[in-house]
Design a protein around this motif. Structure first.
Motif, PDB file in Angstrom:
ATOM      1  N   GLN A 715       0.769  -1.329  -0.021  1.00 14.85           N
ATOM      2  CA  GLN A 715       0.095   0.077  -0.069  1.00 14.85           C
ATOM      3  C   GLN A 715       0.679   1.243   0.034  1.00 14.85           C
ATOM      4  O   GLN A 715       0.317   2.501  -0.302  1.00 14.85           O
ATOM      5  N   ASN A 716       2.230   1.202   0.421  1.00 13.34           N
ATOM      6  CA  ASN A 716       2.991   2.374   0.614  1.00 13.34           C
ATOM      7  C   ASN A 716       4.097   2.181  -0.515  1.00 13.34           C
ATOM      8  O   ASN A 716       4.905   3.355  -0.671  1.00 13.34           O
ATOM      9  N   ILE A 717       4.740   0.800  -0.830  1.00  6.44           N
ATOM     10  CA  ILE A 717       6.007   0.777  -1.463  1.00  6.44           C
ATOM     11  C   ILE A 717       5.543   0.098  -2.867  1.00  6.44           C
ATOM     12  O   ILE A 717       4.803  -0.909  -2.927  1.00  6.44           O
ATOM     13  N   PRO A 718       5.875   0.544  -4.146  1.00  3.49           N
ATOM     14  CA  PRO A 718       5.605  -0.206  -5.361  1.00  3.49           C
ATOM     15  C   PRO A 718       6.104  -1.471  -5.286  1.00  3.49           C
ATOM     16  O   PRO A 718       7.326  -1.949  -4.808  1.00  3.49           O
ATOM     17  N   ALA A 719       5.277  -2.361  -6.026  1.00  7.51           N
ATOM     18  CA  ALA A 719       6.033  -3.891  -6.155  1.00  7.51           C
ATOM     19  C   ALA A 719       7.406  -4.027  -6.545  1.00  7.51           C
ATOM     20  O   ALA A 719       8.152  -4.744  -6.069  1.00  7.51           O
ATOM     21  N   GLU A 720       7.477  -3.260  -7.478  1.00 11.70           N
ATOM     22  CA  GLU A 720       8.813  -3.175  -8.259  1.00 11.70           C
ATOM     23  C   GLU A 720      10.093  -2.956  -7.388  1.00 11.70           C
ATOM     24  O   GLU A 720      11.238  -2.813  -7.630  1.00 11.70           O
ATOM     25  N   LYS A 721       9.692  -2.074  -6.387  1.00 18.61           N
ATOM     26  CA  LYS A 721      10.735  -1.537  -5.498  1.00 18.61           C
ATOM     27  C   LYS A 721      10.784  -2.435  -4.042  1.00 18.61           C
ATOM     28  O   LYS A 721      11.517  -1.916  -3.030  1.00 18.61           O
ATOM     29  N   LEU A 722       9.922  -3.277  -3.860  1.00 23.14           N
ATOM     30  CA  LEU A 722       9.755  -4.169  -2.841  1.00 23.14           C
ATOM     31  C   LEU A 722      10.528  -5.213  -2.499  1.00 23.14           C
ATOM     32  O   LEU A 722      10.388  -6.216  -3.368  1.00 23.14           O
ATOM     33  N   TRP A 723      11.467  -5.224  -1.496  1.00 20.81           N
ATOM     34  CA  TRP A 723      12.087  -6.698  -1.171  1.00 20.81           C
ATOM     35  C   TRP A 723      11.342  -7.266   0.116  1.00 20.81           C
ATOM     36  O   TRP A 723      10.742  -6.699   0.741  1.00 20.81           O
ATOM     37  N   ILE A 724      11.311  -8.753   0.249  1.00 23.33           N
ATOM     38  CA  ILE A 724      10.955  -9.462   1.333  1.00 23.33           C
ATOM     39  C   ILE A 724      11.887  -9.909   2.186  1.00 23.33           C
ATOM     40  O   ILE A 724      12.855 -10.815   1.644  1.00 23.33           O
ATOM     41  N   ASN A 725      11.891  -9.858   3.531  1.00 22.67           N
ATOM     42  CA  ASN A 725      13.033 -10.282   4.400  1.00 22.67           C
ATOM     43  C   ASN A 725      12.770 -10.175   5.878  1.00 22.67           C
ATOM     44  O   ASN A 725      11.564  -9.509   6.071  1.00 22.67           O
ATOM     45  N   PRO A 726      13.431 -10.852   6.420  1.00 28.16           N
ATOM     46  CA  PRO A 726      13.118 -10.577   8.054  1.00 28.16           C
ATOM     47  C   PRO A 726      13.593  -9.354   8.512  1.00 28.16           C
ATOM     48  O   PRO A 726      14.319  -8.730   7.469  1.00 28.16           O
ATOM     49  N   ASP A 727      13.459  -8.839   9.589  1.00 24.01           N
ATOM     50  CA  ASP A 727      13.764  -7.537  10.046  1.00 24.01           C
ATOM     51  C   ASP A 727      15.307  -7.277  10.694  1.00 24.01           C
ATOM     52  O   ASP A 727      15.744  -6.366  10.637  1.00 24.01           O
ATOM     53  N   CYS A 728      15.839  -8.656  10.635  1.00 24.11           N
ATOM     54  CA  CYS A 728      17.387  -8.542  11.059  1.00 24.11           C
ATOM     55  C   CYS A 728      18.124  -9.774  10.823  1.00 24.11           C
ATOM     56  O   CYS A 728      17.473 -10.793  10.506  1.00 24.11           O
ATOM     57  N   GLY A 729      19.463  -9.999  11.165  1.00 25.77           N
ATOM     58  CA  GLY A 729      20.260 -11.064  10.993  1.00 25.77           C
ATOM     59  C   GLY A 729      19.613 -12.207  11.768  1.00 25.77           C
ATOM     60  O   GLY A 729      19.044 -11.915  12.868  1.00 25.77           O
ATOM     61  N   LEU A 730      19.769 -13.462  11.576  1.00 25.96           N
ATOM     62  CA  LEU A 730      19.192 -14.542  12.256  1.00 25.96           C
ATOM     63  C   LEU A 730      20.363 -15.532  13.207  1.00 25.96           C
ATOM     64  O   LEU A 730      19.996 -16.379  13.580  1.00 25.96           O
ATOM     65  N   LYS A 731      21.137 -14.685  13.358  1.00 25.73           N
ATOM     66  CA  LYS A 731      22.234 -15.126  14.351  1.00 25.73           C
ATOM     67  C   LYS A 731      21.920 -15.785  15.674  1.00 25.73           C
ATOM     68  O   LYS A 731      22.303 -16.663  16.064  1.00 25.73           O
ATOM     69  N   THR A 732      21.028 -14.827  16.218  1.00 22.42           N
ATOM     70  CA  THR A 732      20.481 -15.378  17.656  1.00 22.42           C
ATOM     71  C   THR A 732      19.430 -16.330  17.699  1.00 22.42           C
ATOM     72  O   THR A 732      18.888 -16.484  18.839  1.00 22.42           O
ATOM     73  N   ARG A 733      19.024 -16.552  16.464  1.00 24.81           N
ATOM     74  CA  ARG A 733      17.751 -17.767  16.689  1.00 24.81           C
ATOM     75  C   ARG A 733      18.309 -18.988  16.461  1.00 24.81           C
ATOM     76  O   ARG A 733      19.502 -18.933  15.982  1.00 24.81           O
ATOM     77  N   GLY A 734      17.322 -19.973  16.851  1.00 26.33           N
ATOM     78  CA  GLY A 734      17.632 -21.410  16.641  1.00 26.33           C
ATOM     79  C   GLY A 734      17.256 -21.894  15.466  1.00 26.33           C
ATOM     80  O   GLY A 734      16.289 -21.399  14.478  1.00 26.33           O
ATOM     81  N   VAL A 735      17.864 -23.041  14.616  1.00 24.83           N
ATOM     82  CA  VAL A 735      17.499 -23.467  13.397  1.00 24.83           C
ATOM     83  C   VAL A 735      16.142 -23.943  13.425  1.00 24.83           C
ATOM     84  O   VAL A 735      15.273 -23.789  12.437  1.00 24.83           O
ATOM     85  N   GLU A 736      15.494 -24.466  14.667  1.00 23.10           N
ATOM     86  CA  GLU A 736      14.205 -24.976  14.781  1.00 23.10           C
ATOM     87  C   GLU A 736      13.237 -23.974  14.546  1.00 23.10           C
ATOM     88  O   GLU A 736      11.896 -24.148  13.928  1.00 23.10           O
ATOM     89  N   GLU A 737      13.546 -22.506  14.806  1.00 27.35           N
ATOM     90  CA  GLU A 737      12.639 -21.416  14.416  1.00 27.35           C
ATOM     91  C   GLU A 737      12.819 -20.868  13.153  1.00 27.35           C
ATOM     92  O   GLU A 737      11.903 -20.335  12.480  1.00 27.35           O
ATOM     93  N   THR A 738      14.111 -20.779  12.635  1.00 30.15           N
ATOM     94  CA  THR A 738      14.584 -20.127  11.546  1.00 30.15           C
ATOM     95  C   THR A 738      14.012 -20.801  10.177  1.00 30.15           C
ATOM     96  O   THR A 738      13.385 -19.973   9.465  1.00 30.15           O
ATOM     97  N   VAL A 739      14.121 -21.941  10.251  1.00 29.94           N
ATOM     98  CA  VAL A 739      13.823 -22.725   8.959  1.00 29.94           C
ATOM     99  C   VAL A 739      12.262 -22.536   8.567  1.00 29.94           C
ATOM    100  O   VAL A 739      11.791 -22.112   7.577  1.00 29.94           O
ATOM    101  N   PRO A 740      11.215 -22.863   9.437  1.00 32.57           N
ATOM    102  CA  PRO A 740      10.069 -22.761   9.475  1.00 32.57           C
ATOM    103  C   PRO A 740       9.497 -21.372   9.141  1.00 32.57           C
ATOM    104  O   PRO A 740       8.768 -21.121   8.302  1.00 32.57           O
ATOM    105  N   SER A 741      10.274 -20.259   9.788  1.00 33.55           N
ATOM    106  CA  SER A 741       9.829 -19.042   9.626  1.00 33.55           C
ATOM    107  C   SER A 741      10.249 -18.630   8.104  1.00 33.55           C
ATOM    108  O   SER A 741       9.385 -17.774   7.542  1.00 33.55           O
ATOM    109  N   LEU A 742      11.491 -18.984   7.783  1.00 30.82           N
ATOM    110  CA  LEU A 742      11.983 -18.501   6.218  1.00 30.82           C
ATOM    111  C   LEU A 742      10.951 -19.254   5.299  1.00 30.82           C
ATOM    112  O   LEU A 742      10.524 -18.803   4.069  1.00 30.82           O
ATOM    113  N   ARG A 743      10.536 -20.489   5.547  1.00 30.76           N
ATOM    114  CA  ARG A 743       9.686 -21.087   4.868  1.00 30.76           C
ATOM    115  C   ARG A 743       8.334 -20.399   4.518  1.00 30.76           C
ATOM    116  O   ARG A 743       7.784 -20.035   3.457  1.00 30.76           O
ATOM    117  N   HIS A 744       7.878 -20.231   5.597  1.00 28.24           N
ATOM    118  CA  HIS A 744       6.396 -19.199   5.620  1.00 28.24           C
ATOM    119  C   HIS A 744       6.733 -17.992   4.958  1.00 28.24           C
ATOM    120  O   HIS A 744       5.934 -17.549   4.065  1.00 28.24           O
TER     121      HIS A 744
END
Length: 756
Positions: A715-744
């Motif tokens: 609604q605020n950013i044109p689709a051609e200028k929008l990237w999809i990503n988590p809000d920060c690095g995944l260093k502090t998270r566990g694998v068991e949280e990271t994989v399903p979150s990224l999959r979703h």
């Protein structure tokens, strides 16, 4: 004369609080065990200060997560969705800080922001018309009594009501000041209780007073404190400010019936002139913040005593204080035995600063302090500082010209070329850089540092981790990949270790938020790159896939802001030195075949002056120039990314655009994507990746949740200028949280892409 400490590190000399709290999260220890061990930590920090001769030792500066969150809970400001979980009071508290996902329900964490211009993060309280302030806990009183049982009469520390209100979010329709009377009544109850317990001083922290204030803010200050001060009875009230000067409200503050006023004379450049111009009430104690709470160099007694002597003429009742809480510096230099004594003698961490306070108290009362051994030893130390300059670095700085800070061609021309070269789909998916730092990863790094692995063995193990990471990302369907950053202990320390001019501690930990601690390097001399740092592993990662792999670097301003800088040259010069070093790395990554390079400036806003009028009188001008110097030499087809962490960026979006990156990612999930309206209204040109889920929480977002977030972004950013990503690095998270979150996340992006 008093000596006063505003606040003290609470994590423990060996990060005990971090490990205890994480054990509690993992259900390895009970709440009773956590509480008992926390009590031992508090006892230890009080004893340190008492043994050092500190007059006014703080209590209630300890917290399991954050003092703003503690204050919200104490005042009954717990949003209903958390109390409705039916958890214990401690687990409800942690749900507010970290989010919760379990049998009792599923709630996101409260927002998290930077504490003024520091690298400490606070939890943002959420206020509404449904919340009624009242005392809902006993933490400050319990800790006061703990210390009293040891024979130590502490100075309870509380976030002041104005700062609490101004830093909270308010969702009600009534005027913000409508909360003030009820809040004042809750603070009155606090004072009554401390009166009963025998407190002598209470400290109200009001750092908001060093920011831009308008008439409405000053009126609110009076509305909050005028009735409160009538309630103090025998207790003395200290209004404590830090991180700057109180130029907007000096007259109003000094006219209020406080017994003491704490001012920062390290960062509050105008405080001394305010006192000279307007005077200082003779009946109040001036708490002079002259021992720096944010850097680690020995105090220069001659300069400090000149300041104290000048202040004493205007304010006969004088206390020697830290400039801010000491939570921003490590515990003690005593543990840094790997550093030679010739360097250690120039450093002062929290425990050493206690000694400085005590010595300054002695010296300011000595009529001829220049003959005092404490003074002569300090003067000799500062007169013998070694030369730390590098001729090669100085020459490169001199040769810089305006063209070194400008990238050509224009952003729009580069955008067309990069689309043709990279051929990424609409709404490309990526991560911010780091992947989980598992026990295996940490063990490999530790073995190499201890000499248990040769360099080739270490590289082979890193390559195996990278290969697995690339394979996982391809399986998940991410569009732009990363190598995982397994070789990096910290995004700043790692680069510091590979640049000349830095020193490193072994136990110099500082709390960033909750259980997250960082170990800032020390900038000792001129900075330069000696050899390539990330090229080989990045090149290896790219060889494993046809998808683009981002080269991952930390930017010069973040390296500077997350280090303890030297004080003999300007911050702007240090930033340019680091920028030249990172520029060399950028050009080598490009030459090795990488088409996307991310230069993280997570801390860009961190040292932004707290007053808007000061933004472009120095900091932003040189900070943005330093970033532009890093990437101005790359080809048009090379895509430059950057990333920024938890801060409010709406007011500097134009400046961020002028950094001239091709893509920027930043935290947005915890702040409910509130920056989006500002992006749209400012006509932001840089492509953007506002984080679609919060990595500082263990909860796993659903695909539908992320789909909703993406639609909000569109609604605020044109689709051609929008990237999809988590809000920060995944260093502090566990694998068991990271994989399903990224999959979703990838599934959500594909679903919306199909809709478009």
């Amino acid at each position: 004369m008093y000596t006063s400490v505003i606040g003290y590190p609470r994590i423990g000399s060996n990060r005990e609080l971090k490990f205890l709290t994480e054990d509690y999260f993992k259900e390895n220890i009970t709440e009773a065990q956590l509480q008992e061990n926390a009590k031992h930590l508090r006892d230890e920090q009080w004893k340190h200060q008492y043994a050092s001769g500190i007059s006014l030792i703080p209590s209630n500066d300890f917290t399991f997560y954050d003092c703003m969150l503690d204050t919200a809970v104490l005042l009954g400001a717990t949003p209903k969705r958390y109390s409705d979980l039916g958890l214990s009071s401690l687990d409800t508290y942690f749900a507010m800080a970290r989010g919760y996902q379990g049998k009792a329900g599923d709630v996101k964490a409260l927002p998290m922001r930077k504490w003024f211009n520091t690298n400490y993060h606070y939890i943002v309280p959420e206020l509404s018309e449904d919340i009624h302030f009242c005392l809902s806990g006993s933490k400050p009183f319990d800790e006061f009594l703990e210390a009293k049982a040891q024979g130590i009469l502490t100075k309870p520390v509380l976030i002041g009501p104005l700062t609490f209100l101004k830093l909270s979010t308010y969702t009600g329709e009534k005027d913000f000041s409508a909360l003030a009377d009820e809040l004042t009544n809750a603070y009155k109850e606090l004072l009554l209780r401390f009166n009963e317990l025998g407190a002598e001083w209470i400290q109200f922290d009001e750092p908001i007073l060093v920011t831009d204030l308008d008439e409405k803010d000053i009126s609110l200050l009076k509305q909050l404190y005028t009735p409160l001060l009538k309630q103090k009875r025998s207790i003395k009230l200290l209004l404590q400010t830090y991180f700057g000067d109180i130029r907007d409200c000096y007259k109003e503050v000094t006219e209020l019936d406080f017994d003491g006023i704490g001012l920062d004379f390290i960062e509050g450049n105008e405080n001394i002139s305010l006192i000279a111009e307007h005077g200082f009430p003779k009946d109040k104690v001036l708490f002079a913040g002259v021992v720096c709470g944010r850097n680690i160099w020995r105090n220069h007694y001659e300069n400090t005593l000149q300041t104290l002597a000048a202040l004493q003429k205007a304010a006969p009742k004088l206390a020697v204080s830290t400039s801010c809480s000491l939570l921003h510096v490590p515990y003690t230099v005593e543990k840094e035995l790997q550093l030679p004594e010739e360097i250690r003698k120039y450093l002062a961490f929290a425990m050493e600063k206690l000694k400085e306070l005590a010595e300054l108290e002695i010296l300011i009362q000595d009529e001829d302090f220049t003959g005092n051994p404490l003074f002569t030893k300090n003067a000799k130390l500062h007169s013998q500082r070694p030369d730390r300059s590098d001729k090669d670095v100085q020459e490169r700085i001199k040769l810089l010209s305006d063209k070194d800070f400008v990238r050509t061609p224009s952003l729009q021309e580069r955008e067309l070329l990069q689309k043709e070269v990279l051929r990424l789909p609409l709404l490309p998916t990526t991560t911010i850089g780091s992947f989980p730092q598992t026990r295996e990863v940490k063990t490999i790094r530790s073995q190499y540092k201890k000499g248990e692995l040769s360099f080739s063995e270490y590289q082979n193990k890193l390559q195996a981790l990278i290969a697995d990471c690339i394979s996982l990302q391809e399986e998940l369907g991410l569009d732009v990949l990363v190598h995982g950053e397994y070789e990096r202990n910290d995004m700043v320390e790692f680069f510091g270790e590979n640049l000349s001019g830095f020193l490193f501690t072994t136990q110099g930990w500082v709390q960033s938020y909750g259980t997250r601690c960082v170990k800032p390097p020390i900038i000792w001399g001129d900075v330069k790159r000696v050899s390539p740092i990330t090229v080989e592993l990045s090149k290896y990662a790219q060889s494993l896939t046809v998808k683009p792999v981002k080269g991952m670097l930390t930017g010069p301003v973040t390296i500077l802001n997350w280090s303890f800088p030297r004080e003999d040259i300007s911050l702007s010069e240090i930033a340019l030195q680091i920028a030249l070093a990172i520029r060399d790395e950028v050009l080598d990554l490009e030459a090795s075949g990488l088409s996307i390079i991310q230069v993280d400036e997570a801390a860009l806003k961190e040292k932004l002056p707290l007053r808007r009028a000061d933004w472009h009188t120095g900091y932003l001008d040189w900070a943005i120039k330093a970033f532009r110097l890093v990437h101005s030499g790359v080809k048009a087809r090379t895509q430059i990314h950057t990333h920024m962490c938890y801060s409010e960026f709406s007011d500097i979006l134009t400046d961020i655009d002028s950094m001239d990156a091709d893509v920027i990612s930043f935290e947005a999930s915890r702040s409910s994507l509130t920056i989006l309206n500002a992006i749209k209204s400012s006509h932001f040109q840089t492509a953007a990746g506002p984080g679609v889920y919060d990595i500082h929480s263990p909860r796993i977002p659903s695909t539908d949740e992320i789909v909703i977030a993406i639609h909000t972004l569109l609604q605020n950013i044109p689709a051609e200028k929008l990237w999809i990503n988590p809000d920060c690095g995944l260093k502090t998270r566990g694998v068991e949280e990271t994989v399903p979150s990224l999959r979703h996340m990838v599934e959500a992006a594909k679903q919306v892409r199909k809709e478009l």
